[in-house]
Write a protein that holds these residues in place. Structure first.
Motif, mmCIF file in Angstrom:
data_model
loop_
_atom_site.group_PDB
_atom_site.id
_atom_site.type_symbol
_atom_site.label_atom_id
_atom_site.label_comp_id
_atom_site.label_asym_id
_atom_site.label_seq_id
_atom_site.Cartn_x
_atom_site.Cartn_y
_atom_site.Cartn_z
ATOM 1 N N UNK A 183 20.490 -19.894 -21.987
ATOM 2 C CA UNK A 183 21.118 -20.740 -20.972
ATOM 3 C C UNK A 183 21.098 -22.222 -21.323
ATOM 4 N N UNK A 184 20.058 -22.676 -22.023
ATOM 5 C CA UNK A 184 20.008 -24.080 -22.433
ATOM 6 C C UNK A 184 21.116 -24.386 -23.445
ATOM 7 N N UNK A 185 21.283 -23.491 -24.419
ATOM 8 C CA UNK A 185 22.342 -23.698 -25.416
ATOM 9 C C UNK A 185 23.720 -23.599 -24.774
ATOM 10 N N UNK A 186 23.866 -22.716 -23.800
ATOM 11 C CA UNK A 186 25.151 -22.606 -23.105
ATOM 12 C C UNK A 186 25.517 -23.940 -22.450
ATOM 13 N N UNK A 187 24.535 -24.621 -21.881
ATOM 14 C CA UNK A 187 24.789 -25.923 -21.272
ATOM 15 C C UNK A 187 25.267 -26.930 -22.321
ATOM 16 N N UNK A 188 24.493 -27.037 -23.399
ATOM 17 C CA UNK A 188 24.805 -28.034 -24.427
ATOM 18 C C UNK A 188 26.142 -27.740 -25.093
#
Length: 470
Positions: A183-188
């Motif tokens: 989910x963190x990479x999806x945001x970035x």
């Protein structure tokens, strides 16, 4: 007229609930006309032989849900309710392909999975002490919504810890905490413009590969050589984002040497808009030598996005991961996600702060490092004794898994089916070959994890694996 009775012996429904349900059904079926006045509370109570309070509670619930309306000093009336287009309520047939089967993996199953962690030695008592301190000292923070990137106190602690253990150079402001790396990479990645190229190691982490494809990135799996991802293919492709696991390549276990690390950093710095995502998923566990510094620690041009997690060291269910963003990406992140509600549990995060600051986290990691090293040696010894010349183990002394090649005339599909019958959880290289063109015949390659197998169960697990292979 209202025709229904109350069953005072019905223990599953209170009297007011029976009145409410009967009136609601009568209203929906138009047995009571729109705008008709309902009996007064006293009259209906007398008719049904119940208390006025029971009728009052039923009327108030119907009023709250919009089935009736009230006129002051006059009483309650039936609301004009829109009818469903399909008057017959069809029984819902849930699709078979969406049904899930609940099964307990611990019923006779043994796991050689790379995804698990051993929580049998986790210091729950010390964790609970830290949790009590967090509750005592941080009531205001716990009663409020956390900063979008996570509490500053926790980010400061993480930045200090990874500077000492991994050589990561960052300020607390650069740390973004979330419930998982995905989910963190999806945001970035969601902040990026269109027509972005991404490259990933092959074999590699299939979840990230699928994430990139689902986000409509142009994704290119790049093969490995003895030093890790092939630098010549990276230079030929020139992706905007390069996803790698340099400290312990997943799943092959290759530890990227300094020469290849510098080559990749030189490539990234040669042009604007290039970033390397360094997934440092299990670097805490190294056997026989000191930890290898992170790729980010060598980065002089702010081109590395560092990804870390506590899933392997504490436990996966805590859902605490983090990214360290270069300043230019951090500025964009703040612009896009200043409204974001932090996804991790704030109490767990503040507890983690005290767990690290007290020294308990470092003690636990050291204890688990010794524990895992012993299990790893026992498992490798047992495999070599059982399979003799029919096994080749890539013995990289790091992480929580290793790869093993077995001589066999069985294919990957048959191996997986036989493993299920033996109640043995295993994963093959086929899962991580991102292009799906793995060689079949004469041999198979398995990813052997040892975190969640008990020492006393190792011989049994190896026996089952032997029956699976042959």
């Amino acid at each position: 007229m209202i025709f229904f009775q109350i069953d005072k012996k019905d223990k599953s429904n209170h009297i007011y609930q029976q009145i409410y349900k009967s009136l609601k059904e009568a209203i929906l079926e138009r047995k009571i006309p729109t705008n008709e006045k309902l009996p007064s509370k006293r009259k209906l109570a007398e008719k049904l032989g119940v208390s006025i309070n029971s009728v009052s509670n039923a009327y108030e619930q119907l009023l709250a849900e919009g089935y009736i309306y009230a006129i002051e000093r006059k009483g309650y009336y039936v609301e004009n309710i829109t009818q469903f287009n399909n008057q017959k309520e069809a029984k819902m047939n849930f699709p078979d392909d969406l049904k899930e089967e609940f099964s307990k993996k611990d019923e006779g199953w043994l796991s050689l999975s790379h995804m698990t962690a051993d929580i049998s030695m986790f210091p729950f008592k010390e964790w609970m002490k830290c949790e009590k301190i967090a509750i005592k000292n941080h009531k205001n923070e716990l009663s409020d919504i956390s900063h979008p990137q996570g509490p500053y106190l926790v980010r400061k602690t993480i930045s200090r810890m990874i500077a000492l253990t991994r050589g990561v150079k960052c300020e607390p402001e650069q740390v973004i905490i979330g419930p998982g790396t995905q989910p963190l990479l999806r945001q970035v990645l969601g902040m990026q413009r269109e027509n972005i190229k991404a490259a990933i190691e092959n074999p590699g982490y299939s979840r990230i590969y699928q994430l990139l494809k689902d986000m409509n990135f142009e994704v290119f799996p790049i093969d490995l050589d003895k030093k890790g991802i092939d630098i010549k293919k990276v230079e030929a492709l020139n992706p905007h984002f390069l996803f790698i696991t340099p400290s312990h390549q997943f799943p092959t276990g290759i530890i990227m040497p300094i020469s290849r690390r510098i080559e990749l950093l030189n490539w990234a710095s040669a042009s604007e808009g290039r970033y390397i995502v360094e997934d440092d998923y299990d670097s805490e566990f190294k056997y026989g030598t000191d930890n290898i510094p992170s790729l980010q620690s060598l980065d002089r041009n702010q081109r590395v996005i560092y990804a870390g997690t506590f899933s392997k060291t504490i436990m996966p269910s805590f859902r605490i991961s983090y990214l360290v963003l270069p300043p230019d990406l951090l500025r964009e992140y703040k612009r896009h996600f200043s409204y974001w509600i932090q996804g991790s549990n704030t109490l767990n995060l503040i507890t983690l702060h005290y767990f690290i600051e007290s020294g308990e986290y470092a003690k636990h990691v050291k204890r688990m490092n010794n524990h895992y090293e012993m299990k790893r040696e026992n498992l490798i010894k047992e495999l070599k004794w059982k399979f003799r010349n029919d096994i080749k183990i890539k013995n990289v002394p790091a992480g929580l898994h290793f790869i093993a090649e077995f001589k066999t005339d069985k294919g990957y599909k048959e191996i997986e089916e036989r493993a299920k019958k033996e109640k043995l959880e295993i994963y093959s290289m086929k899962r991580f070959n991102l292009l799906g063109n793995i060689e079949e015949g004469k041999k198979i390659i398995l990813i052997i994890g040892f975190a969640n197998i008990k020492n006393e169960d190792i011989p049994v697990a190896v026996d089952r694996l032997y029956r699976v292979i042959y």
